[in-house]
Design a protein around this motif. Structure first.
Motif, PDB file in Angstrom:
ATOM      1  N   ILE A 110       0.852  -1.185   0.000  1.00 50.81           N
ATOM      2  CA  ILE A 110       0.000   0.000   0.000  1.00 50.81           C
ATOM      3  C   ILE A 110       0.885   1.231   0.000  1.00 50.81           C
ATOM      4  O   ILE A 110       1.719   1.407   0.893  1.00 50.81           O
ATOM      5  CB  ILE A 110      -0.907   0.024   1.244  1.00 50.81           C
ATOM      6  N   PHE A 111       0.711   2.082  -1.003  1.00 48.39           N
ATOM      7  CA  PHE A 111       1.406   3.369  -0.991  1.00 48.39           C
ATOM      8  C   PHE A 111       0.678   4.280  -0.018  1.00 48.39           C
ATOM      9  O   PHE A 111      -0.551   4.365  -0.016  1.00 48.39           O
ATOM     10  CB  PHE A 111       1.418   4.008  -2.382  1.00 48.39           C
ATOM     11  N   LEU A 112       1.446   4.968   0.798  1.00 41.64           N
ATOM     12  CA  LEU A 112       0.931   5.930   1.766  1.00 41.64           C
ATOM     13  C   LEU A 112       1.722   7.204   1.499  1.00 41.64           C
ATOM     14  O   LEU A 112       2.879   7.307   1.893  1.00 41.64           O
ATOM     15  CB  LEU A 112       1.197   5.394   3.178  1.00 41.64           C
ATOM     16  N   SER A 113       1.116   8.141   0.768  1.00 43.66           N
ATOM     17  CA  SER A 113       1.915   9.247   0.253  1.00 43.66           C
ATOM     18  C   SER A 113       1.199  10.588   0.256  1.00 43.66           C
ATOM     19  O   SER A 113      -0.022  10.649   0.141  1.00 43.66           O
ATOM     20  CB  SER A 113       2.353   8.924  -1.179  1.00 43.66           C
ATOM     21  N   ALA A 114       1.987  11.648   0.343  1.00 42.24           N
ATOM     22  CA  ALA A 114       1.454  13.007   0.207  1.00 42.24           C
ATOM     23  C   ALA A 114       1.228  13.348  -1.262  1.00 42.24           C
ATOM     24  O   ALA A 114       0.588  14.351  -1.576  1.00 42.24           O
ATOM     25  CB  ALA A 114       2.425  14.004   0.840  1.00 42.24           C
ATOM     26  N   LYS A 115       1.755  12.519  -2.159  1.00 41.83           N
ATOM     27  CA  LYS A 115       1.561  12.748  -3.599  1.00 41.83           C
ATOM     28  C   LYS A 115       0.121  12.366  -3.949  1.00 41.83           C
ATOM     29  O   LYS A 115      -0.197  11.197  -4.085  1.00 41.83           O
ATOM     30  CB  LYS A 115       2.548  11.913  -4.421  1.00 41.83           C
ATOM     31  N   ASN A 116      -0.744  13.394  -4.045  1.00 44.44           N
ATOM     32  CA  ASN A 116      -2.169  13.116  -4.222  1.00 44.44           C
ATOM     33  C   ASN A 116      -2.686  13.480  -5.608  1.00 44.44           C
ATOM     34  O   ASN A 116      -3.886  13.510  -5.843  1.00 44.44           O
ATOM     35  CB  ASN A 116      -2.987  13.816  -3.133  1.00 44.44           C
ATOM     36  N   ASN A 117      -1.788  13.734  -6.534  1.00 44.91           N
ATOM     37  CA  ASN A 117      -2.171  14.008  -7.908  1.00 44.91           C
ATOM     38  C   ASN A 117      -2.737  12.721  -8.525  1.00 44.91           C
ATOM     39  O   ASN A 117      -2.150  11.653  -8.344  1.00 44.91           O
ATOM     40  CB  ASN A 117      -0.908  14.476  -8.661  1.00 44.91           C
ATOM     41  N   PRO A 118      -3.851  12.808  -9.245  1.00 48.55           N
ATOM     42  CA  PRO A 118      -4.419  11.586  -9.849  1.00 48.55           C
ATOM     43  C   PRO A 118      -3.405  10.788 -10.686  1.00 48.55           C
ATOM     44  O   PRO A 118      -3.468   9.563 -10.717  1.00 48.55           O
ATOM     45  CB  PRO A 118      -5.570  12.116 -10.722  1.00 48.55           C
ATOM     46  N   ARG A 119      -2.482  11.475 -11.359  1.00 51.55           N
ATOM     47  CA  ARG A 119      -1.473  10.768 -12.157  1.00 51.55           C
ATOM     48  C   ARG A 119      -0.552   9.936 -11.268  1.00 51.55           C
ATOM     49  O   ARG A 119      -0.131   8.839 -11.642  1.00 51.55           O
ATOM     50  CB  ARG A 119      -0.651  11.758 -12.995  1.00 51.55           C
TER      51      ARG A 119
END
Length: 120
Positions: free
Chosen positions: A79-88
């Motif tokens: 599971i990625f848990l990230s602040a990168k929330n851009n749909p791409r």
């Protein structure tokens, strides 16, 4: 007892996740970057890996790439848990083979639920 590796370079996130997962009966292993995750994987097969994307040394994408090449880890949930929330970014993570992509900030309760549902 389910084994989980939590990989993040933010100390506060590691501490709160470690506490919550231990409280819920998980055997918790902490990694501060992708290289530490790969070190753990030489000697163990976890049930779940929570993986930040932006980490020093080896980022989450490269770490996932390594995990997906190892046949003995095929049943491990990543599971990625990230602040990168851009749909791409989310699309890229899922296309690379992550089982889920959770954006920060997140609810630990919902994250825990999501992981439990993966094993039902």
């Amino acid at each position: 007892m389910k084994k989980i590796i939590i990989a993040d370079d933010e100390h506060k996130i590691l501490m709160s996740l470690e506490y919550s997962f231990k409280k819920n009966g998980y055997d918790v292993y902490i990694a501060r970057d992708g290289t530490e995750v790969l070190e753990f994987l030489k000697t163990m097969i976890p049930d779940v890996i929570l993986l930040d994307i932006m980490m020093p040394n080896l980022d989450g994408y490269s770490t996932l790439d390594n995990i997906k090449q190892d046949e003995k880890l095929k049943d491990t949930k990543v599971i990625f848990l990230s602040a990168k929330n851009n749909p791409r970014d989310i699309e890229k993570g899922l296309e690379m083979g992550a089982d889920a992509y959770v954006t920060k900030p997140y609810s630990i309760k919902k994250l825990m639920q999501q992981i439990e549902e993966m094993f039902e």
